[in-house]
Enzyme design. Structure first.
Site, PDB file in Angstrom:
ATOM      1  N   ASP A   2       0.820  -1.214   0.000  1.00 38.91           N
ATOM      2  CA  ASP A   2       0.000   0.000   0.000  1.00 38.91           C
ATOM      3  C   ASP A   2       0.859   1.271   0.000  1.00 38.91           C
ATOM      4  O   ASP A   2       2.012   1.264   0.442  1.00 38.91           O
ATOM      5  CB  ASP A   2      -0.908   0.042   1.228  1.00 38.91           C
ATOM      6  CG  ASP A   2      -2.113  -0.855   1.070  1.00 38.91           C
ATOM      7  OD1 ASP A   2      -2.173  -1.602   0.077  1.00 38.91           O
ATOM      8  OD2 ASP A   2      -3.000  -0.822   1.952  1.00 38.91           O
ATOM      9  N   HIS A  25       3.694  -2.370   3.259  1.00 37.50           N
ATOM     10  CA  HIS A  25       3.726  -0.991   2.742  1.00 37.50           C
ATOM     11  C   HIS A  25       5.061  -0.748   2.053  1.00 37.50           C
ATOM     12  O   HIS A  25       6.115  -1.140   2.571  1.00 37.50           O
ATOM     13  CB  HIS A  25       3.544   0.029   3.868  1.00 37.50           C
ATOM     14  CG  HIS A  25       2.189  -0.010   4.501  1.00 37.50           C
ATOM     15  ND1 HIS A  25       1.853  -0.944   5.463  1.00 37.50           N
ATOM     16  CD2 HIS A  25       1.075   0.758   4.304  1.00 37.50           C
ATOM     17  CE1 HIS A  25       0.601  -0.750   5.854  1.00 37.50           C
ATOM     18  NE2 HIS A  25       0.103   0.269   5.162  1.00 37.50           N
TER      19      HIS A  25
END
Length: 718
Positions: free
Chosen positions: A99, A252
């Site tokens: 992400d 992430h």
């Protein structure tokens, strides 16, 4: 009213100077475009529309029960919107999802590792990061990975309107189309977690996402790597809770220091491969077609245009910030110079023992060029009739079509001579007056200006110094009771007169005001008289004298009261001519920069100061206002307003100082804040249009402003 002041007649005037539409709107368009680029850059850096709020709810009454116990991928598209379904990742399959990227530092390291292991993953990108790092998006696609949307600015959509939601997705699709030529039907909401965390706040968002045609991907395992818990903890939380069960893992690749994520990724892959897991993207895991589809036509070119504009904005803003800093340095340097040098000038010229030399008592010639000055000429001549110094006055009627000459003749003043000539412009009229002058000191004034009784005497005293070739007087705004007049009054006192004190101290005075100036006739003849090469003949002649080694000084006690333009249109016309003419004069005398002697001193000291303070700084000054608007609406309004107020306070202090030096009542300074917002922008537009005219080789002619004759002989206290 004097019998010689006639009511204004409806005469045919030359066409007023009006900015051609293109040149008028170009400066405004430039400002708007700069502000738009700043906003675009702010969006790309997640500064504009940034919202860090997160919704908190525990109620789940509206969430279908099958979703709370189902898989992490929810399909609420089309007919399924009322009866959504969820999908799980197949057993012995892991989807690695990343992400918030792409990030120029961490994403390449992750891509290198995945490529070395021949693994495909899913990247949920934000539009802002995609717009700033287009090459990384193209690499993600080229390496066979899948891209999903993660909004443009990363807000919690549960707290946003449906319009904002559609905008976040649309802008991200636009960025994706621009950098990779694709759209994606895969979406993950910011701040999301596992499917069983759905509640009454974010379930409506998921439904709306389905209506827009997106498949929503939540997660099975949240590594919390953004908290940087340590590599071991990240690896531990990425492991399936049930051996053999499929997992959609959240990591992430942006948003901070992701060194732990990069270090943990290899271990996660090794441990899961040891458990016979395969790695794939979400679409491959579901056996569905790729979520990314090519775009063509308008969508593709709109995306490319968006990315092109964003790249310009991202690369341009640092330059704008540097320019803003440069402007700030220029502004405060000018403030400091004016404070120090103006104070020095006042201290020197107001000492009881200060003198220019023996008192100058010989008569002088006053030249009054006049073109259609029937409203003002009587006041002008009446003020000269009260002069305390012996004078002859030559009125040069430059082809007036009104009663200017008739009024002069009817006044029948013995010291006044009237010369009529065909219309040839102000320089031609002044040269005619110089040729007919009887005395070696020539005072020049405008036909709409009035002198105090002591003005001529005070103006010519510096000529006791044989090195002085010209003297600038103290021009005052007579019609200062209107808002526009008050703004010009502030400009005259704060700008022009402080500047003249500063330039006098440096011996580089660039301009003798047309309203009040005195010249040694010898110096005028030496430089060839008033030139018609520029529209600022006063600046041109002053620079020419400096280049010939003559001193040009400022006589503050020689006051002249002039009628400033009474409307924005007239002010525009006047300043347009001034600005353009000054640029012409600077260009004409540009060789002084490389000259030797007095010309070289002016060229290497005076011209750069005029360029910096008269052209560059005013042209760049609107950047302050652009950043002000940007800061108020998109960053931090209280801090921005405080900073602007601090700058305004400094300007107000300087203005108060200038008013005190000129012994003016400071109550007009209450309009200073409005002047800084409105008047300064007008001056910027004028200067920019003048620059455009100069660069394109445009030509302007002399412009006659409409006068009212309201400025009369002032009452001066003894």
């Amino acid at each position: 009213m004097s019998r010689h002041q006639r009511p204004r007649e409806s005469i045919r005037r030359p066409r007023r100077l009006a900015a051609p539409p293109l040149r008028f709107f170009l400066p405004v368009t430039l400002l708007v475009c700069l502000l738009a680029l700043m906003v675009l850059r702010g969006m790309a850096t997640n500064e504009v529309f940034h919202d860090e709020r997160t919704a908190v709810s525990v109620d789940k009454g509206t969430v279908p029960p099958n979703l709370l116990t189902g898989g992490p991928i929810i399909d609420a598209r089309g007919a399924k919107n009322d009866h959504p379904v969820s999908y799980s990742v197949p057993d012995h399959t892991v989807v690695l999802s990343f992400d918030d990227g792409p990030d120029p530092k961490w994403t390449p390291q992750i891509l290198d590792l995945l490529k070395a292991r021949h693994i495909h993953a899913s990247f949920f990108i934000t539009g802002s990061m995609a717009a700033r790092n287009p090459a990384l998006i193209r690499r993600i696609v080229a390496d066979g990975h899948e891209i999903g949307l993660h909004t443009f600015t990363h807000p919690d959509l549960a707290l946003q309107t449906q319009t904002r939601l559609a905008w976040e997705l649309g802008q991200t699709q636009l960025a994706l189309a621009g950098v990779a030529g694709v759209h994606s039907s895969l979406f993950r909401p910011p701040y999301s977690s596992t499917a069983d965390a759905l509640d009454d706040w974010n379930w409506p968002v998921t439904k709306q996402i389905g209506k827009l045609g997106y498949l929503t991907a939540f997660i099975d395992s949240d590594t919390d790597d953004w908290k940087r818990p340590g590599v071991d903890e990240i690896v531990k939380t990425a492991m399936p809770k049930v051996p053999g069960k499929g997992e959609l893992v959240l990591l992430h690749d942006a948003g901070g220091d992701r060194s732990q994520t990069v270090a943990a990724l290899g271990r996660i892959i090794d441990e899961l491969q040891a458990q016979n897991y395969r790695f794939t993207s979400i679409s491959e895991a579901l056996g569905a077609s790729n979520a990314m589809t090519p775009v063509h036509g308008y969508q593709l070119w709109a995306g490319k245009a968006f990315i092109f504009g964003t790249q310009i904005a991202v690369n341009l803003l640092p330059w704008l910030v540097d320019l803003l800093a440069f402007v700030g340095v220029l502004v405060f340097a000018r403030f400091a110079l004016m404070l120090v040098l103006a104070s020095r000038h006042v201290w020197r010229t107001r000492r009881p023992d200060f003198t220019w030399g023996p008192e100058v008592t010989r008569p002088v010639t006053v030249l009054v060029p006049a073109y259609n000055e029937q409203e003002c000429i009587a006041n002008t001549l009446n003020s000269l009739a009260a002069s305390e110094h012996p004078i002859e006055v030559i009125v040069i009627d430059d082809g007036s079509s009104d009663d200017t000459s008739k009024i002069v003749e009817e006044m029948d003043l013995p010291f006044v001579r009237l010369i009529r000539q065909p219309n040839g412009g102000k320089p031609s009229a002044l040269n005619n007056g110089i040729r007919n002058a009887s005395y070696d000191i020539v005072v020049m004034m405008d036909g709409d200006t009035v002198f105090e009784p002591s003005t001529v005497r005070e103006l010519i005293q510096p000529f006791a110094d044989p090195a002085v070739g010209a003297v600038a007087g103290n021009a005052k705004v007579g019609n200062r009771d209107t808002l526009i007049g008050a703004w010009q009054h502030i400009e005259y006192v704060m700008g022009f007169n402080l500047d003249r004190r500063m330039y006098d101290t440096l011996n580089i005075m660039p301009t003798i005001p047309g309203a009040i100036g005195a010249f040694r006739r010898e110096a005028l003849l030496q430089v060839g008289g008033m030139s018609e090469d520029t529209l600022a003949e006063d600046t041109d002649i002053t620079m020419a004298m400096l280049c010939e080694g003559w001193r040009v000084v400022y006589a503050e006690k020689a006051r002249a009261w002039t009628e400033a333009p009474a409307s924005m249109q007239q002010l525009w016309s006047q300043r347009y001519r001034w600005s353009y003419g000054t640029m012409q004069a600077m260009w004409k005398h540009r060789r002084a920069v490389i000259a030797r002697g007095p010309a070289g001193r002016f060229g290497r000291v005076g011209l750069p100061l005029v360029v910096l303070f008269g052209v560059v700084a005013p042209l760049l000054a609107p950047l302050i206002d652009l950043f002000l608007l940007y800061g108020i609406f998109f960053v931090d309004a209280p801090k921005t307003i405080t900073a602007w107020a601090a700058v305004l306070l400094v300007q107000g202090g300087l203005a108060w100082f200038a008013f005190r030096l000129d012994k003016e009542k400071p109550w007009h300074l209450v309009t200073l804040p409005i002047q800084q917002v409105v008047y300064r922008q007008l001056m910027y537009l004028v200067l920019l249009q003048s620059s455009i005219t100069a660069l394109t080789g445009g030509r302007l002619r002399w412009q006659k402003l409409r006068r009212t004759g309201e400025v009369a002989v002032p009452i001066v206290e003894a």
